[in-house]
Design a protein around this motif. Sequence first.
Motif, short mmCIF file in Angstrom:
data_model
loop_
_atom_site.label_atom_id
_atom_site.label_comp_id
_atom_site.label_asym_id
_atom_site.label_seq_id
_atom_site.Cartn_x
_atom_site.Cartn_y
_atom_site.Cartn_z
N PHE A 149 0.61 -1.11 0.07
CA PHE A 149 -0.02 0.04 -0.08
C PHE A 149 0.84 1.27 -0.09
O PHE A 149 0.76 1.99 -0.86
N LEU A 150 1.99 1.18 0.77
CA LEU A 150 2.74 2.51 1.09
C LEU A 150 3.72 2.67 -0.36
O LEU A 150 3.65 3.86 -0.78
N ALA A 151 4.09 1.54 -1.05
CA ALA A 151 4.61 1.67 -1.99
C ALA A 151 3.82 2.15 -3.23
O ALA A 151 4.24 3.07 -3.98
N LEU A 152 2.51 1.70 -3.59
CA LEU A 152 1.74 2.38 -4.28
C LEU A 152 1.48 3.81 -3.98
O LEU A 152 1.53 4.52 -5.13
N ALA A 153 1.29 4.12 -2.76
CA ALA A 153 0.92 5.38 -2.43
C ALA A 153 2.07 6.24 -2.76
O ALA A 153 1.93 7.66 -3.39
N PHE A 154 3.20 5.96 -2.57
CA PHE A 154 4.35 6.64 -2.89
C PHE A 154 4.44 6.94 -4.48
O PHE A 154 4.97 7.95 -5.00
N THR A 155 4.38 5.55 -5.28
CA THR A 155 4.28 5.65 -6.62
C THR A 155 3.47 6.80 -7.32
O THR A 155 3.84 7.70 -7.97
#
Lengths: 339, 318
Positions: free
Chosen positions: B301-307
């Motif tokens: 989730f965080l990686a996607l949010a970051f992306t």
Amino acid sequence: MSSISSRLRPTAAALGGLGPSQPVTGLVWRSGSLIAIIFILALLAWRAPLLLSPGNIGLVLAQASIVGTLGFALTLVVAAGGRDLVKGGIDLSLAANLGLSAALYASLLTAGWGDLPALGLTLLAGLGVGLLNALAVTVIGILPLLATLATMSVCAGAELVLTENLTVPASSPFLDWLAGQGPLDFPVMAWALLVLAAILALLLHGTPLGLRLYGVGGNPAAARAAGLRVRFYLALSYVLAGLLAAVAAVLAVAFTSAATPGSDEMLLPLIVTTFLGTVFSSRLRPTIGGTLLSALFVGFLVNGFQLLAISSYWANGIQGFLILVVVATTRKLGPGARR
Amino acid sequence: MTNLILRHGITVVTVLAFAFFGWNAQGFLSVPNLASVLVNNVALLAIAAFAMTLVVRTGGIDLSIGTAIDMAGLAFVAALRVNLGVTIAVLAGLAAAAATGGFNALLITRLKISPFLATLGTLFIGHSLQQLLADGGNPIYVTAASLPPAFQFLGHGLILGVHLRIWLVVILALAMALLLSRSSFGRRLTASGMQVNVAWYSGLPVDRDIALVYVLAGVICGIAGVLLTAGVSVYVPFAGNAFLLNAIGATFIGTTLSRSHVANVQGTLLGVILISVAANGLLLIGWNFYWQQLATGMVIFLALAFTFGGRRLAGGTP
């Protein structure tokens, strides 16, 4: 009053993004799919006469109330997000949200909480998951498919932490009432499904709010030009969907008197329910009525299979086949077919 | 500047993860542990994620990669049980996976069903098929009599002291990177992924290319399925589905590495390493399986949010 209708007009223009309605093809199409489904059910009822006994109908409705409620939730999301499956509205976290909410509800009841506070906290939890999705999609801008896939795995993980993959039994006066028989000797859960469908149908198909949700999903650019707060309506659809997932969780706990692991198995049936439901709409949109009909159809189909003693192993394959047939024929023959 | 941070963000996060677990988890940075992570966590997920990368590059998605993996394992074991020999069994496994991909290709290019719903349908049908063929989803063991050395080699073989799986990951990564960035096929795929209509009007054989991609993705999953089954000597129904979420996560985390946000092999590999290292590190710190699931979900989730959040900040439309 006039201010409402003048505000509705641009919204209706936004709906034009779905293409002009084609009343004749739409009607033929809709009645065609209805006839097909009635034919299949009649065939089942002829082979298994028990199918249409009042007791069995009540059972099927009660069973369908869980996946039906989840289907309503997805209907809202797809209505406001549009039908493009990668970029449009989709909520893959609904089934996992149900699992988490059910686990929370059962755990709270087991811990000695009263009906009302446990219910309130459960609905709040479902709403929270919906809010997380809304935040991810509208504020951060993650594609809905990916955002809800991630929340799905967060919910599934949280459920595992909460239950350690065990069944949590639950009982309370409210659950007993929900699992019992209601007016006309019909299960309360069956009534719950019908009442919920009526409320949501009114909301989505009878109020300016519903029209705006469809407007936002049909053509976001036109909706924005018409002055609608597109992100707000998009966010609203995810939040409401999260809340409905928690409602479905309560129904699920009532149905089995427990929160059971394995809610992820509900994801595919619920997507089938919503997308199968679009064949009942003249514009091939997801509607509450269509979702209700398809939830009942799938419910009777699976139930009929059980009555005919056909292996349950076929159930998934039939549903997968159904969704492919529906989507392929709507592509080729339905209103607005391209190429 | 924002773009620069964004593009190297995942690299920095991965290095930080290594540093964090190296500091906190006893034995994390030891050679045996890292080797085991590579062989047991990274390799098969990487192969499955490569298949996903190929499909996502064309603007599609494949929810049935797990089904292709399972079908390969099932056909592989079935062929071994009737003593057809390892070579035939491997070919049978790859063919079954290719057929799964071919079914997707048919649905997507002929019947014009969106990749999401088409592969979802395949996932459903594959589920039933496995239940019917495996007696409700029971594991099918490879019987001891049918275990020739070649089978052992597939599961645990070493070439020059390096595990077969690692060799295959390296070969596949190189082949796919070359295919995607250096061949005209790769450029056509990228064009279809970015603007399918423009590609079609430009006279590119879009349908043929996309059909080929789904079959190819099936075959790549088939490799993972055969390796998985050979590694544990048993076909476990629905085992492949465990790869789905992580493969999607790795592929989309990997798109941050690319200037034009397309799925790419290097990025996917980095995503796979990040996810695998997080899982192994959390295990070593003493988090149980349940907390790992929660943490992996949050990492994705965080990686996607970051992306996507970064892209929005940088002004590009996601």
